[in-house]
Write a protein that holds these residues in place. Structure first.
Motif, short mmCIF file in Angstrom:
data_model
loop_
_atom_site.label_atom_id
_atom_site.label_comp_id
_atom_site.label_asym_id
_atom_site.label_seq_id
_atom_site.Cartn_x
_atom_site.Cartn_y
_atom_site.Cartn_z
N PHE A 1 0.83 -1.21 0.00
CA PHE A 1 0.00 0.00 0.00
C PHE A 1 0.87 1.26 0.00
CE2 PHE A 1 -1.74 3.27 2.88
CZ PHE A 1 -2.66 3.82 2.02
N LEU B 1 0.87 8.87 -6.27
CA LEU B 1 0.94 10.32 -6.07
C LEU B 1 1.90 10.95 -7.06
CD1 LEU B 1 0.90 10.46 -2.19
CD2 LEU B 1 -0.79 11.45 -3.71
N PHE C 1 -6.75 15.01 -11.88
CA PHE C 1 -7.64 15.09 -10.72
C PHE C 1 -8.57 13.88 -10.68
CE2 PHE C 1 -11.21 16.41 -8.18
CZ PHE C 1 -10.60 17.07 -7.13
N LEU D 1 -6.73 10.96 -9.63
CA LEU D 1 -6.45 11.02 -8.19
C LEU D 1 -7.64 10.51 -7.40
CD1 LEU D 1 -4.55 13.50 -6.14
CD2 LEU D 1 -6.94 13.37 -5.58
N ILE D 2 -8.84 10.97 -7.77
CA ILE D 2 -10.02 10.53 -7.02
C ILE D 2 -10.21 9.02 -7.16
CG2 ILE D 2 -12.54 10.71 -6.91
CD1 ILE D 2 -11.28 13.17 -5.83
N THR E 1 -7.72 2.92 -1.26
CA THR E 1 -8.38 2.78 0.04
C THR E 1 -9.09 1.44 0.14
OG1 THR E 1 -8.69 5.15 -0.02
CG2 THR E 1 -9.91 3.97 1.64
N MET F 1 -17.88 5.97 6.10
CA MET F 1 -17.42 5.58 4.78
C MET F 1 -18.46 5.95 3.72
SD MET F 1 -16.26 1.78 3.66
CE MET F 1 -14.98 1.68 4.87
N PHE G 1 -18.18 8.61 0.70
CA PHE G 1 -18.38 8.14 -0.67
C PHE G 1 -19.48 8.93 -1.36
CE2 PHE G 1 -18.48 4.11 -3.38
CZ PHE G 1 -17.24 4.37 -3.88
N LEU H 1 -18.25 12.29 -2.35
CA LEU H 1 -17.34 12.10 -3.47
C LEU H 1 -18.09 11.99 -4.80
CD1 LEU H 1 -14.32 11.57 -3.85
CD2 LEU H 1 -14.80 9.16 -3.67
N LEU I 1 -14.83 20.55 -6.82
CA LEU I 1 -13.64 19.70 -6.68
C LEU I 1 -13.10 19.69 -5.25
CD1 LEU I 1 -11.68 20.42 -9.97
CD2 LEU I 1 -13.47 18.78 -9.53
N LYS J 1 -15.12 17.39 -3.28
CA LYS J 1 -14.74 16.01 -3.61
C LYS J 1 -13.53 15.58 -2.78
CE LYS J 1 -16.16 15.25 -8.41
NZ LYS J 1 -17.10 14.14 -8.21
N VAL J 2 -12.55 16.46 -2.67
CA VAL J 2 -11.35 16.12 -1.89
C VAL J 2 -11.73 15.90 -0.43
CG1 VAL J 2 -9.13 16.97 -1.09
CG2 VAL J 2 -9.80 17.32 -3.44
N LEU K 1 -13.31 12.55 -0.11
CA LEU K 1 -12.27 11.52 -0.17
C LEU K 1 -11.61 11.38 1.20
CD1 LEU K 1 -10.81 9.66 -2.21
CD2 LEU K 1 -9.12 11.45 -2.47
N PHE L 1 -13.84 9.59 3.61
CA PHE L 1 -13.80 8.18 3.20
C PHE L 1 -12.55 7.50 3.74
CE2 PHE L 1 -12.76 5.12 -0.32
CZ PHE L 1 -13.81 4.25 -0.08
N GLN L 2 -11.40 8.16 3.59
CA GLN L 2 -10.15 7.55 4.07
C GLN L 2 -10.12 7.50 5.59
OE1 GLN L 2 -7.33 10.10 2.02
NE2 GLN L 2 -6.78 8.44 0.64
N VAL M 1 -11.51 4.50 7.20
CA VAL M 1 -10.63 3.32 7.21
C VAL M 1 -9.63 3.42 8.35
CG1 VAL M 1 -9.08 1.90 5.85
CG2 VAL M 1 -10.94 3.10 4.75
N LEU N 1 -11.39 2.16 11.27
CA LEU N 1 -11.51 0.70 11.22
C LEU N 1 -10.25 0.05 11.80
CD1 LEU N 1 -12.99 -1.87 10.03
CD2 LEU N 1 -11.56 -1.56 8.03
N TYR N 2 -9.09 0.51 11.33
CA TYR N 2 -7.82 -0.07 11.80
C TYR N 2 -7.63 0.16 13.29
CZ TYR N 2 -5.43 -1.52 7.49
OH TYR N 2 -5.04 -2.17 6.35
N ALA O 1 -0.63 5.68 7.09
CA ALA O 1 -1.75 5.95 6.19
C ALA O 1 -2.23 7.39 6.32
CB ALA O 1 -2.89 4.99 6.46
N THR P 1 -2.19 12.89 -0.28
CA THR P 1 -3.22 12.83 -1.31
C THR P 1 -4.06 14.11 -1.31
OG1 THR P 1 -3.35 10.49 -0.80
CG2 THR P 1 -5.03 11.35 -2.25
N GLY Q 1 -4.38 16.79 -4.28
CA GLY Q 1 -5.72 17.07 -4.81
C GLY Q 1 -6.04 18.55 -4.77
#
Lengths: 492, 126
Positions: A136, A144, A163, A166-167, A174, B19, B23, B26, B32, B35-36, B39, B42-43, B46, B49-50, B85, B92, B96
């Motif tokens: 990962f 990236l 872009f 990227l999304i 993920t 999540m 999503f 997104l 835009l 959207k970031v 995202l 969304f991340q 996770v 979760l971990y 992560a 990321t 973005g």
């Protein structure tokens, strides 16, 4: 020294990348990038030689023994992919000098080489590591830097393409992390070889099956399997030519490798094919990808986009080989990884030459170019013939094994479809050939052949296309060994 | 499904909710920057979760207690993984957002439908 080759494979380009930033001048950064990528190729070849003689190499990072420490594990499969990735990296790097000076503004050139080397080391890292979470991390390093490389394209649509990539790429990555996390919950291990031993005990659990699903979607996004390919055509069309040549020949190949490594080595072929029915899921997707994307490619007017759609179709061939669930099918997949890297690399590099001279890759702008740039267009024709699968090119070798695999399963219609779609490839390559050779040149009389710094690397790949098409013994042998290793697995 | 299962797995419900929210943003938002942000949410789900799965019931934070041998520790490994992560997530997000800035400079807008309209117009003139 030779004991440390596995780690040097990743560290050499990774450390060279920041130095590219310190070198303010573009040419100096270029020199460093060429040296680093050639060193990576030399290491990859040495590793392949070592693996062929001695079997699996295991390298414990920082001397922490696996499965606690991170292990770099090299067998025939990833030594093969390492050679593909670093080989393309080593050919594109010298090519990039002239092409990038034309397409990227001077101040950004050292940044370009830094991102290029980061992308290369990320891809090599994914391939060499034996640790799931490491996959990962390297995946994100390569992705990236790939977004940054694509955004360097001249047209402003390069930005929107980057872009969108990227999304979609981040969503894919993920999903992969979710899958890895769920596997860790079930087994308490991140080491791939260790997982292969532990997973069969928990096959029945729903968590493992859900993890499999998340991983499958994540990988398919990354390798651009139809219908998850939407990020690819624009990204390849608007990226700088050298970036397109590099990405098209490496990034999706490494994603295919990830899929093979996880589903055949970690989960094991019995789980993938008997329990999860991976072959029956992938077969229709691969067939639709091959047929529909080849058809779409025929109607493109931008030749880079045409080749990008063709790439999605070619990925379909690789996945088709996997869906046969036999050693012959996998041999075809692994052969096509190598062969497709050679042909698409050559084709996109020829398009880079055209871009360098006439500033466009629109099919109408290329009218009559066969007489103005004979070497460039000859390279395109040779690469195109390889894409179609004409004998004496590598494309023929891939198609041969793919059809053998189909016949071995008794799937006549699939074999016929492979032949028919090769004809579609002939149609879209012919459209370019028709424009370049059978129309008059309307443009400027001063248009000359591309410089040898571009033609040299392009023809190096064309020569490899022909060489390995005529003498395929060695590549087939390695691919078959790798396929046997994958099918046998390392589980209990 | 019993209520017990719902309650005892509440961390997973939180994760799934986050999540899906991420999503949804997104997919449904055309802006835009939004959207970031989607995202990011969304991340983050996770990460949750971990981190929540590393918790051992009754376990202390994984810091070595001297002189005691039978201490129950939570599993520190998922936390360490998520540190990595998080760094990746920040990278990321910054890439973005940097792209969004450059898109704003090149197109004068960061609304997806307006960008699509501009691209369709330029394609028609080509």
């Amino acid at each position: 020294m030779s004991a440390h080759l596995p780690i040097l494979q990743v560290v050499v380009p990774l450390l060279a990348a920041p130095f590219c930033l310190f070198l303010k001048r573009g040419r100096a950064a270029w020199g460093l990038a060429v040296l680093a990528s050639w060193a990576a190729l030399a290491i990859a070849l040495a590793l392949l030689g070592q693996v062929m003689q001695e079997g699996v190499l295991s390298y414990a990072i920082g001397d922490w023994a696996p499965p606690i420490g991170i292990e770099y594990r090299v067998d025939v499969v990833n030594a093969w992919v390492l050679v593909i990735v670093s080989g393309i990296g080593a050919v594109v790097a010298p090519y990039a000098m002239a092409s990038i000076e034309r397409e990227v503004e001077a101040g950004r050139i050292p940044l370009f080489y830094a991102a290029y080397l980061l992308c290369l080391s990320g891809l090599l890292g994914i391939t060499i590591t034996g640790d799931m979470f490491n996959v990962f991390v390297f995946l994100e390093i390569s992705s990236l830097s790939a977004y940054a490389l694509i955004a360097l394209g001249q047209a402003r649509r390069a930005l929107t393409s980057a872009f969108r990539y990227l999304i979609m790429g981040s969503v894919g990555a993920t999903f992969i992390v979710i899958g890895i996390g769920l596997l860790y919950v079930m087994t308490g291990s991140l080491n791939m070889a260790d997982l292969a031993q532990l997973l069969p005990e928990v096959w029945d659990s729903r968590t493992v099956k859900v993890a499999y699903g998340f991983l499958a979607v994540g990988f398919c996004l990354k390798l651009a399997l139809f219908p998850l390919h939407l990020w690819l055509p624009n990204a390849y069309t608007y990226a700088p030519s050298a970036v397109t040549a590099f990405m098209a020949s490496t990034a999706t190949k490494v994603a295919v490798y990830m899929l093979l490594r996880f589903f055949l080595t970690v989960f094991g072929a019995p789980f993938s094919f008997d329990v999860m029915a991976l072959d029956r899921v992938l077969l229709p997707l691969a067939l639709v990808a091959i047929a529909s994307m080849s058809l779409v490619a025929i109607f493109q007017v931008n030749v880079k986009r045409l080749l990008a759609y063709s790439s999605v179709a070619q990925i379909g061939y690789m996945i088709l080989g996997l869906s046969f669930a036999t050693v012959t099918g996998l041999t075809a997949t692994l052969l096509h990884l190598f062969n497709h890297a050679l042909m698409k690399g050559a084709l996109f590099m020829a398009m880079g030459c055209v871009m360098y001279r006439i500033g466009s890759v629109h099919i109408n702008a290329m009218a009559g170019l066969g007489r103005r740039m004979p070497w460039t267009m000859a390279a395109f024709v040779a690469g195109g013939l390889s894409l179609v699968g004409v004998p004496l090119t590598v494309g023929f070798v891939s198609k041969w094994y793919l059809i053998l695999g189909a016949l071995e399963r008794g799937w006549w219609p699939v074999a016929i479809l492979v032949l028919l779609t090769s004809l579609l490839a002939l149609v879209y390559i012919w459209r370019v050939v028709e424009a370049a050779y059978f129309r008059d040149f309307p443009g400027d009389e001063s248009t000359r052949e591309a410089p040898w710094t571009l033609l040299g690397p392009t023809w190096a790949l064309v020569a490899l296309n022909l060489y390995f098409g005529i003498d395929a013994g060695r590549t087939v042998e390695i691919a078959r060994q790798a396929a046997e290793v994958l099918m046998a697995g390392i589980g209990p | 499904m019993s209520l017990d299962l719902l309650v005892s797995h509440y961390n997973y419900w939180v994760v799934i909710f986050l999540m899906m929210v991420g999503f949804y943003i997104l997919i449904s938002r055309g802006n835009l920057v939004k959207k970031v942000v989607g995202l990011n949410v969304f991340q983050t789900s996770v990460f949750m979760l971990y981190i929540s799965m590393g918790k051992v019931s009754g376990g202390t934070p994984p810091i070595l207690v001297y002189g005691e041998t039978d201490v129950l520790y939570s599993n520190p490994l998922p936390h360490v993984l998520i540190l990595t992560a998080i760094v990746v997530g920040i990278a990321t997000t910054s890439v973005g957002l940097a792209l969004a800035v450059r898109i704003k400079e090149a197109y004068g807008t960061i609304e997806e439908d307006e960008i699509n309209a501009i691209e369709a117009r330029t394609e028609a003139t080509e």
